[in-house]
Every structure is written in C-alpha cells, then in structure tokens.
Design a protein around this motif. Structure first.
Motif, mmCIF file in Angstrom:
data_model
loop_
_atom_site.group_PDB
_atom_site.id
_atom_site.type_symbol
_atom_site.label_atom_id
_atom_site.label_comp_id
_atom_site.label_asym_id
_atom_site.label_seq_id
_atom_site.Cartn_x
_atom_site.Cartn_y
_atom_site.Cartn_z
ATOM 1 N N VAL A 1 47.880 41.540 47.183
ATOM 2 C CA VAL A 1 47.909 41.722 45.732
ATOM 3 C C VAL A 1 46.818 42.705 45.339
ATOM 4 C CG1 VAL A 1 48.839 39.409 45.321
ATOM 5 C CG2 VAL A 1 46.360 39.751 45.336
ATOM 6 N N ASN A 2 46.835 43.083 44.091
ATOM 7 C CA ASN A 2 45.830 44.005 43.569
ATOM 8 C C ASN A 2 44.427 43.439 43.793
ATOM 9 O OD1 ASN A 2 44.183 45.694 42.076
ATOM 10 N ND2 ASN A 2 45.436 45.623 40.240
ATOM 11 N N PRO A 3 43.549 44.137 44.509
ATOM 12 C CA PRO A 3 42.210 43.599 44.777
ATOM 13 C C PRO A 3 41.373 43.378 43.525
ATOM 14 C CG PRO A 3 42.722 45.399 46.280
ATOM 15 C CD PRO A 3 43.781 45.405 45.246
ATOM 16 N N PHE A 4 41.719 44.031 42.419
ATOM 17 C CA PHE A 4 40.974 43.810 41.180
ATOM 18 C C PHE A 4 41.363 42.496 40.506
ATOM 19 C CE2 PHE A 4 40.634 48.517 41.433
ATOM 20 C CZ PHE A 4 39.260 48.590 41.450
ATOM 21 N N ILE A 5 42.410 41.830 41.019
ATOM 22 C CA ILE A 5 42.826 40.533 40.495
ATOM 23 C C ILE A 5 41.904 39.451 41.053
ATOM 24 C CG2 ILE A 5 44.641 38.793 40.539
ATOM 25 C CD1 ILE A 5 45.416 40.952 38.688
ATOM 26 N N THR A 6 41.376 38.619 40.173
ATOM 27 C CA THR A 6 40.578 37.465 40.595
ATOM 28 C C THR A 6 41.498 36.269 40.776
ATOM 29 O OG1 THR A 6 38.657 38.277 39.374
ATOM 30 C CG2 THR A 6 38.646 35.959 40.014
ATOM 31 N N CYS A 7 41.443 35.646 41.945
ATOM 32 C CA CYS A 7 42.325 34.517 42.260
ATOM 33 C C CYS A 7 41.520 33.216 42.246
ATOM 34 C CB CYS A 7 42.971 34.697 43.631
ATOM 35 S SG CYS A 7 43.919 36.225 43.812
ATOM 36 N N LYS A 8 41.923 32.282 41.394
ATOM 37 C CA LYS A 8 41.305 30.953 41.373
ATOM 38 C C LYS A 8 42.266 29.980 42.041
ATOM 39 C CE LYS A 8 38.377 31.576 37.306
ATOM 40 N NZ LYS A 8 37.123 31.416 38.059
ATOM 41 N N LYS A 9 41.905 29.561 43.221
ATOM 42 C CA LYS A 9 42.803 28.740 44.042
ATOM 43 C C LYS A 9 42.624 27.260 43.741
ATOM 44 C CE LYS A 9 43.781 27.759 48.931
ATOM 45 N NZ LYS A 9 43.379 28.050 50.324
#
Length: 313
Positions: free
Chosen positions: A90-98
């Motif tokens: 995915v876009n690396p600028f996206i922050t993922c909260k798992k």
C-alpha cells in the motif's frame, strides 16, 4: 448507532509482485553505479533515484492474517479499513493502525451488588466479545491514550487490545450490576412464577448479553456470549440465608411426608373396609389414624406396643 467504517479504496498491489519488482529495481540501481564509464553522470543520478524509490517501496509492505484489520490514515484523515488477508503493498504514506477482530474471553472477578430485594450478593460473569467496527473502536473511544504506556510513543496491537479489554471490563461490571438489580437471588416466598438469578438460566444470560451490547455498541464491540459463572450470598448474610434455606428444605420435606402419610392412612382404612377385615367405629378410626400418623411422620423408629386384649375391650 450508524457506523462510519468503510472499505479502504486506495492503492493496493500484490505484495509478491512489488517485492520482485523492488528487487529488480535495486539490482538495476546497483548496475548503474557499476558502469560509470558507459552511463556517466546519468548512471549515478539514475542509481541514486532508483535506491531512493526502493527505500520508499520497502515501507509499504503489509502482511495481514485472517480476522485482522487495519485502519488506514493519510496524514490523520481516515481513508477506510483494510481487512484483506495476505501479503500486500500500500501507499507508504498511509499510517496503518492494526487491531484484531478475533473473539476474546473475559473472566470477570465476582463483585458485590444488591439484588432486587436488597440482599447483598456476590456475582461474576464470563464473557466472549470481539470487535466489529474498527472506526468506533479506534476513534470513538480514547483507546489511543489508554493503550500508551509512560515514555512510549504510539501504541502496539497488544496495547490497543488491552485498552479495549479494560473498556469491556468496566462496561461488563456496570451491565452486571444493572441486571443483578432487576432480579432476586432466590424466590424465598415459595412461589414458582418469579424469575430469579438462580433459576433464570438462559433468560437472565440473554438479558445480560442485551445490556452489554447496548453499552459496547458505542465502542464498535459486541458481546457474543455472556454467562453468570459465580453466584453466592455475601459473607455477612450467607450463614443466615443458609439457615433459611435449610428451614425451607425441612418444611418442604415435612409437607411431602405428611402428604404421603395421609395417603397411606386413607389407603389402609379403605382396604380394611373393602376387605371387611374388621369393623371400626369412629373412635377406633381416630385412634388408628393418630397412631399411624405418629409412626409415619416420626423422625425416629416407633416402639411397637402389642395389645393383648380385644378391640371391644
């Protein structure tokens, strides 16, 4: 309560394809540095750009297992929830909260509450719960602050889930107090119609699940199953209530004994009359009834007395 969760629609690519392409990019960038005489300054520029892009690509790989989800944020803006399993980019600028969507157990310690009639009791529950709305869970309650430990930046998956568990524990305590206050511990009046905590069974558990879901809805959670697993009188009245239960049991047993004794006496009198074994007047019948009831209802074995005379004596 209406949900604001929606599926992530941003850039998503197959992780293995991106991994293979990134390795090729690194190899090409390294090759550009290896032939400076052929490519000249453009080789260094192309190699540097290639390595920079490669580092950028490395930050976008995501590995997701079943029943896991990620809330996707683009510079603080919610862009959807990603729930597809597998290896993705995915876009690396996206922050993922798992977070985890798997079912979890909560065995709440017994708490002291007052039942419907005011008796103090100890009651506990076991609860199976899970997350169903990632947006509410992450952004409608303050799970981020609760999940952070001192001197820790951000929150891990374990920290977030621990925060959710603490929220469920508090709400389950409140729901259990509410349900326990609507029912008596036991029906001490002897009636059969009133629903109590002891004989309520599935109906009380269903009421508990309903109250829990009403409280957990705002946090995007649901109670899959809830059961009362501990129920007792509080220590200060346990001894008194035990004596009361023993008295009720003795009275109930006496009622059964008297009912059976009366039935047996009636049967004996009817058989004596039908078989014409002996003729008894009302006084003799009363004496026989009295003796039989004493023998049948006594706590200790009766001591027989043999009458050597006659019935008419």
């Amino acid at each position: 309560m209406e949900t604001q969760e929606f599926e992530f629609k941003g850039l998503v690519a197959n992780g293995f394809a991106c991994l293979f392409g990134n390795l090729l990019l690194i190899a090409a960038s390294a090759a550009a540095f290896c032939f400076p005489d052929t490519l000249g300054i453009f080789g260094y520029i192309a190699g540097g750009i290639g390595l920079f892009v490669s580092c950028f690509i490395w930050g976008g790989f995501v590995l997701q297992e079943p029943n896991e989800a990620r809330a996707m944020l683009f510079f603080g803006e919610y862009r959807g929830s990603f729930k597809r399993t597998g290896y993705w980019w995915v876009n690396p600028f996206i922050t993922c909260k798992k977070i985890s969507l798997r079912a979890r157990n909560l065995n709440a310690d017994p708490i002291k509450v007052n039942d419907k009639v005011g008796n103090p009791i100890l009651i506990g529950l076991v609860l199976v719960w899970r997350l169903k709305d990632t947006y509410k869970a992450l952004f409608d309650i303050d799970s981020q602050t609760m999940a952070q430990k001192p001197n820790e930046v951000g929150a891990s998956v374990a920290g977030r889930m621990k925060a959710f568990e603490d929220f469920v524990r508090v709400q389950s305590d409140a729901a259990l107090r509410q349900v326990a206050g609507e029912y008596a511990y036991d029906n001490n009046e002897g009636g059969e119609a009133e629903l109590t905590l002891r004989n309520g069974g599935s109906e009380v558990n269903e009421q508990l699940v309903q109250k829990l879901n009403e409280r957990l809805e705002m946090a995007g959670m649901e109670a899959v199953e809830a059961r009362i697993n501990y129920l007792a009188y509080a220590p200060e009245i346990a001894a008194v209530m035990l004596r009361r239960q023993q008295a009720d049991a003795i009275i109930s047993a006496r009622e059964k004994i008297v009912e059976g004794a009366v039935s047996m006496v009636k049967m004996a009198l009817d058989r004596l009359k039908e078989d014409e074994i002996v003729e008894l007047d009302e006084e003799k019948k009363a004496a026989m009834v009295s003796n039989l009831l004493v023998v049948l209802c006594a706590d200790e074995p009766a001591q027989p007395v043999i009458n050597s005379g006659t019935l008419n004596h």
